[in-house]
Design an enzyme around this catalytic site. Structure first.
Site, PDB file in Angstrom:
ATOM      1  N   ASP A 113       0.867  -1.168   0.000  1.00 34.76           N
ATOM      2  CA  ASP A 113       0.000   0.000   0.000  1.00 34.76           C
ATOM      3  C   ASP A 113       0.914   1.232   0.000  1.00 34.76           C
ATOM      4  O   ASP A 113       1.420   1.618  -1.048  1.00 34.76           O
ATOM      5  CB  ASP A 113      -0.896  -0.097   1.246  1.00 34.76           C
ATOM      6  CG  ASP A 113      -2.003   0.926   1.284  1.00 34.76           C
ATOM      7  OD1 ASP A 113      -2.741   1.038   0.315  1.00 34.76           O
ATOM      8  OD2 ASP A 113      -2.134   1.624   2.317  1.00 34.76           O
ATOM      9  N   THR A 117       5.677  -0.610   5.414  1.00 37.97           N
ATOM     10  CA  THR A 117       5.998  -1.883   6.066  1.00 37.97           C
ATOM     11  C   THR A 117       7.175  -2.568   5.375  1.00 37.97           C
ATOM     12  O   THR A 117       8.141  -2.980   6.020  1.00 37.97           O
ATOM     13  CB  THR A 117       4.779  -2.830   6.017  1.00 37.97           C
ATOM     14  OG1 THR A 117       3.655  -2.164   6.583  1.00 37.97           O
ATOM     15  CG2 THR A 117       5.043  -4.112   6.765  1.00 37.97           C
ATOM     16  N   LYS A 141      -0.919  -1.745  -4.795  1.00 37.58           N
ATOM     17  CA  LYS A 141      -1.763  -0.568  -5.065  1.00 37.58           C
ATOM     18  C   LYS A 141      -0.848   0.592  -5.447  1.00 37.58           C
ATOM     19  O   LYS A 141      -0.511   1.417  -4.580  1.00 37.58           O
ATOM     20  CB  LYS A 141      -2.505  -0.154  -3.795  1.00 37.58           C
ATOM     21  CG  LYS A 141      -3.783  -0.862  -3.485  1.00 37.58           C
ATOM     22  CD  LYS A 141      -4.388  -0.198  -2.238  1.00 37.58           C
ATOM     23  CE  LYS A 141      -5.497  -1.031  -1.648  1.00 37.58           C
ATOM     24  NZ  LYS A 141      -5.963  -0.499  -0.352  1.00 37.58           N
TER      25      LYS A 141
HETATM   26  P1  IMP Z   1       1.816  -0.339   3.926  1.00 39.87           P
HETATM   27  O1  IMP Z   1       2.866  -0.315   4.980  1.00 39.87           O
HETATM   28  O2  IMP Z   1       1.045   0.947   3.841  1.00 39.87           O
HETATM   29  O3  IMP Z   1       2.301  -0.801   2.573  1.00 39.87           O
HETATM   30  O4  IMP Z   1       0.742  -1.307   4.535  1.00 39.87           O
HETATM   31  C1  IMP Z   1       0.416  -2.455   4.021  1.00 39.87           C
HETATM   32  C2  IMP Z   1      -0.522  -3.141   4.985  1.00 39.87           C
HETATM   33  O5  IMP Z   1      -1.775  -2.455   5.107  1.00 39.87           O
HETATM   34  C3  IMP Z   1      -0.835  -4.480   4.420  1.00 39.87           C
HETATM   35  O6  IMP Z   1       0.069  -5.436   4.895  1.00 39.87           O
HETATM   36  C4  IMP Z   1      -2.236  -4.722   4.887  1.00 39.87           C
HETATM   37  O7  IMP Z   1      -2.219  -5.330   6.145  1.00 39.87           O
HETATM   38  C5  IMP Z   1      -2.842  -3.363   5.016  1.00 39.87           C
HETATM   39  N1  IMP Z   1      -3.686  -3.032   3.835  1.00 39.87           N
HETATM   40  C6  IMP Z   1      -3.453  -2.077   2.918  1.00 39.87           C
HETATM   41  N2  IMP Z   1      -4.427  -2.030   1.995  1.00 39.87           N
HETATM   42  C7  IMP Z   1      -5.287  -3.027   2.318  1.00 39.87           C
HETATM   43  C8  IMP Z   1      -6.531  -3.493   1.736  1.00 39.87           C
HETATM   44  O8  IMP Z   1      -7.034  -3.011   0.695  1.00 39.87           O
HETATM   45  N3  IMP Z   1      -7.141  -4.513   2.384  1.00 39.87           N
HETATM   46  C9  IMP Z   1      -6.643  -5.077   3.507  1.00 39.87           C
HETATM   47  N4  IMP Z   1      -5.497  -4.690   4.077  1.00 39.87           N
HETATM   48  C10 IMP Z   1      -4.828  -3.655   3.493  1.00 39.87           C
END
Ligand code: IMP
Ligand code: MG
Length: 187
Positions: A113, A117, A141
């Site tokens: 996303d 992370t 995404k």
């Molecule tokens: P990032 O650190 O923003 O890339 O967060 C990613 C984390 O957010 C993923 O491991 C998911 O746990 C959560 N996440 C982001 N988008 C979604 C979604 O559309 N559905 C469910 N979980 C999501």
């Protein structure tokens, strides 16, 4: 005995199925093929690090298609500002048990996303002397990225919508649906 295949129906929260189970299976097959090829000469088992909880179904399907030596481990992360709009404050809640020094590591994630992370994990693992750190994410995404990351293995690109199923949840719901569904906006 007759075998009936029942597909859990969409509930009122879910707008549409974005990726059905058969399409998921084919794609996981392809990704496993790429990993099998890329790591065919590996000496010590590849450490697959599943990021809890969202990756557990993808990881389970993927690892059963691997033909290279590998071990499975898990990590738990918490990120503050879980709507993703905040700064990437990421904290480790549970670490892996394997010593990753000198080892090839493949991080297995459900979705990229903001990228906070995975960027955190990549940095963290590099400082622990991993020989290589690659990323396999089931979904991506691109519209939401806040950091630049190289994805080594990626299942599907999706638009900026909230998705559930195949390990991904909304407040712990819908995680075990066998397909990826798009939710209606919740806010
Ligand atoms: P990032 O650190 O923003 O890339 O967060 C990613 C984390 O957010 C993923 O491991 C998911 O746990 C959560 N996440 C982001 N988008 C979604 C979604 O559309 N559905 C469910 N979980 C999501
Ligand atoms: Mg996750």
């Amino acid at each position: 005995m007759t075998k009936t295949l029942t597909i859990p129906p969409l509930t009122e929260d879910l707008a549409q199925v974005l990726i059905d189970a058969a399409t998921i299976e084919r794609r996981v097959d392809e990704i496993a093929g790429e990993i099998n090829r890329d790591y065919r000469d590996i000496e010590e088992p590849l450490i697959l690090v599943g990021v809890l909880k969202g990756s557990f179904i993808f990881l389970a399907d993927l690892c059963r298609k691997l033909r290279i030596p590998h071990v499975v481990d898990f990590i738990a992360i918490s990120s503050y500002g879980s709507n993703g709009d905040q700064q990437g404050n990421v904290r480790m809640l549970m670490d892996i048990r394997e010593n990753m020094s000198g080892r090839d590591v493949l991080i297995v994630e459900d979705i990229l996303d903001s990228g906070n992370t995975l960027a955190y994990l990549q940095r963290n693992f590099a400082t622990r002397g991993a020989k290589s750190v690659r990323i396999a994410t089931f979904l991506d995404k691109p519209e939401r990225h806040k950091v630049d990351l190289k994805l080594d293995y990626m299942g599907f690109t999706i638009p900026d919508v909230w998705v559930v199923g195949y390990g991904l949840d909304y407040k712990e719901k819908y995680r075990t649906l066998p397909y990826i569904a798009e939710m209606y906006p919740v806010h």
